[in-house]
Write a protein that holds these residues in place. Structure first.
Motif, short mmCIF file in Angstrom:
data_model
loop_
_atom_site.label_atom_id
_atom_site.label_comp_id
_atom_site.label_asym_id
_atom_site.label_seq_id
_atom_site.Cartn_x
_atom_site.Cartn_y
_atom_site.Cartn_z
N ILE A 203 0.76 -0.91 -0.04
CA ILE A 203 0.16 -0.14 -0.09
C ILE A 203 0.98 1.36 -0.02
O ILE A 203 0.81 2.12 -0.71
N LEU A 204 1.98 1.27 0.93
CA LEU A 204 2.77 2.42 0.82
C LEU A 204 3.87 2.53 -0.39
O LEU A 204 4.08 3.88 -0.55
N THR A 206 2.52 2.30 -3.47
CA THR A 206 1.44 2.41 -4.40
C THR A 206 1.66 4.00 -4.67
O THR A 206 1.55 4.83 -3.81
N VAL A 209 -0.25 7.16 -2.76
CA VAL A 209 -0.54 6.88 -1.33
C VAL A 209 0.44 7.69 -0.34
O VAL A 209 0.21 8.36 0.52
N VAL A 320 -5.57 9.50 -1.43
CA VAL A 320 -5.30 7.93 -0.79
C VAL A 320 -6.41 7.01 -1.30
O VAL A 320 -5.86 5.73 -1.83
N ALA A 324 -5.13 3.90 -3.62
CA ALA A 324 -4.90 2.47 -2.99
C ALA A 324 -5.56 1.47 -3.67
O ALA A 324 -6.32 1.56 -4.60
N ARG A 329 -8.63 0.28 0.76
CA ARG A 329 -9.02 1.74 0.83
C ARG A 329 -8.86 2.24 2.23
O ARG A 329 -8.39 2.91 2.63
N THR A 331 -7.69 0.48 5.03
CA THR A 331 -6.40 0.50 5.40
C THR A 331 -5.39 1.58 5.18
O THR A 331 -4.68 2.23 5.93
N ALA A 332 -5.62 2.00 3.83
CA ALA A 332 -4.83 3.31 3.32
C ALA A 332 -5.22 4.58 4.13
O ALA A 332 -4.38 5.16 4.46
N LEU A 335 -3.75 4.25 7.27
CA LEU A 335 -2.05 4.57 7.28
C LEU A 335 -2.26 6.41 7.34
O LEU A 335 -1.23 6.71 7.83
N ARG A 336 -2.90 6.75 6.54
CA ARG A 336 -3.16 8.39 6.50
C ARG A 336 -3.17 8.76 8.07
O ARG A 336 -2.51 9.95 8.26
#
Length: 426
Positions: A203-204, A206, A209, A320, A324, A329, A331-332, A335-336
């Protein structure tokens, strides 16, 4: 009628955010009455931001596989409980623990609410809906501290405890607006749980993101440090505290105004240009606060700064969500929020260090540089890979059915799922 879910969510977020914004200064006054020094206050404030960091990604994973409403209700209950129990705590350790519960509740609510907006908004509505959603936060941030100031009087021990109990009641009001805010969906059941988890590192990596996370961190850090250090600037320039309060209120009102006109601004400039220009202007305005300008000029700069900062948070959410991978989505977004919390811990500490070495104006120059870096990333996000915004072009990053240049969902006619992706037909 179908838009009422968003209005109810904004109202609920307004009450929840007002409760937190009211409780946080009250917690500090309550801790001082229990004998806390500056270091203890810092620890209690740090627990609020640090404790939820460990829960953000698991909560995001859970929301990717299921419904959002349970997190909303759990968040309100935890906020109300943390506020009320902070008002009755008799030790600094208890204050820190309940402050952490309050922070966890706020995190639960925000993850659930942001995921719900992503679920129920079509791609061409996401910028507008995220903008309207964040109005609730701005209203809460505007009303909460004012209410706390009115309740906390000479006997800070008793009055701060009263403010915390009142903030718990304010949080509980949010429950009344959450009725049927989410429609039950058969696609959010076991079938979603069977999807393979997307690793956090993927994810990070991508495209888009990390930029969205950094832009959000920069904008939130600017808001936090502005709130913390403008009174210090006022003290050095002999600006009365009442005037500083009005200036901060002006900044918050300008942020709300920006979010009310997000849609026409995006139509006029485009989201990439709007994100880049607002971050660039905010960086220059932050640096300008370091100049010894008269109060009227400071008011003009703060109004313009508040307007520019209003665009960063909702646009970073959309950035984001669109970038993602499928099935990740929420989870992203978690993370934000993790990046936001890290910024809330690191930015004030860095600002304090810089202020101690170079003076009280130095943190604003630092913020200017941070926002200029965010503007640069905004340009890079706009130069995304071919195929339109929100697609991931690198192999292995999980290309998604995203929005095309006109904002229409690919796979026309397919309903939109909880994370902004097209649902599979039965």
């Amino acid at each position: 009628m179908k838009r009422y879910w968003l209005l109810r969510l904004v109202i609920a977020f307004g009450f929840a955010q007002a409760a937190v914004s009211m409780a946080r200064p009250a917690v500090s006054y309550r801790a001082l009455s229990l004998g806390a020094d500056e270091r203890a206050i810092g620890v209690i404030a740090g627990v609020y931001a640090l404790l939820p960091l460990f829960a953000a990604v698991p909560l995001g994973r859970r929301t990717d596989r299921g419904r959002c409403a349970p997190l909303l209700f759990a968040g309100v209950v935890l906020i109300a409980g943390g506020c009320a129990l902070s008002g009755t705590a008799g030790s600094l350790a208890g204050m820190a623990a309940w402050s952490g519960v309050m922070g966890l509740g706020h995190l639960c609510f925000v993850i659930g609410a942001q995921s719900l907006v992503a679920r129920r908004s079509a791609p061409d509505e996401q910028d507008r809906d995220f903008g309207h959603f964040t109005i609730g936060a701005s209203l809460g941030q505007l009303v909460g501290p004012v209410a706390a100031g009115l309740l906390i009087g000479g006997d800070t021990g008793r009055s701060s405890a009263l403010a915390l109990v009142v903030s718990a009641a304010v949080a509980a009001v949010a429950l009344t607006a959450l009725w049927r805010v989410e429609v039950r969906d058969a696609h959010t059941g076991p079938a979603r749980a069977e999807r393979d988890r997307v690793p956090v590192h993927r994810i990070l990596r991508t495209r888009g993101v990390p930029a969205g996370i950094f832009i959000s961190l920069a904008v939130l850090s600017a808001t936090d440090i502005l709130t913390a250090y403008l009174p210090v600037v006022g003290e050095h320039r002999s600006i009365p505290p009442a005037t500083i309060g009005l200036l901060l209120g002006l900044r918050a009102a300008a942020t709300i105004a920006c979010r009310l006109v997000m849609t026409p601004m995006i139509r006029l400039l485009g989201r990439t240009a709007l994100l880049t220009v607002t971050c660039l202007l905010a960086g220059l305005l932050c640096a300008g606060i370091a100049l010894p300008v008269p109060v009227w000029a400071l008011a003009v700069m703060l109004a313009a700064l508040g307007f520019c900062l209003g665009a960063g948070q909702p646009l970073s959410m959309t950035t984001v969500v669109r970038a993602a991978p499928d099935g990740a989505r929420s989870t992203a977004l978690a993370l934000r929020l993790t990046g936001n919390r890290l910024g809330q811990v690191a930015a004030p500490a860095s600002a304090g260090l810089v202020a101690g070495l170079a003076g009280t104006a130095a943190p604003f120059v630092l913020l200017g540089a941070l926002l200029l870096a965010a503007a640069t990333l905004g340009v890079r996000v706009g130069r995304g890979p071919a195929g339109g915004p929100g697609r991931t072009g690198a192999a292995g990053t999980g290309a998604r059915a995203g929005a095309d240049e006109a904002g229409a969902p690919s796979g026309a006619g397919e309903p939109w799922d909880a994370c902004g992706g097209a649902r599979r037909r039965a």
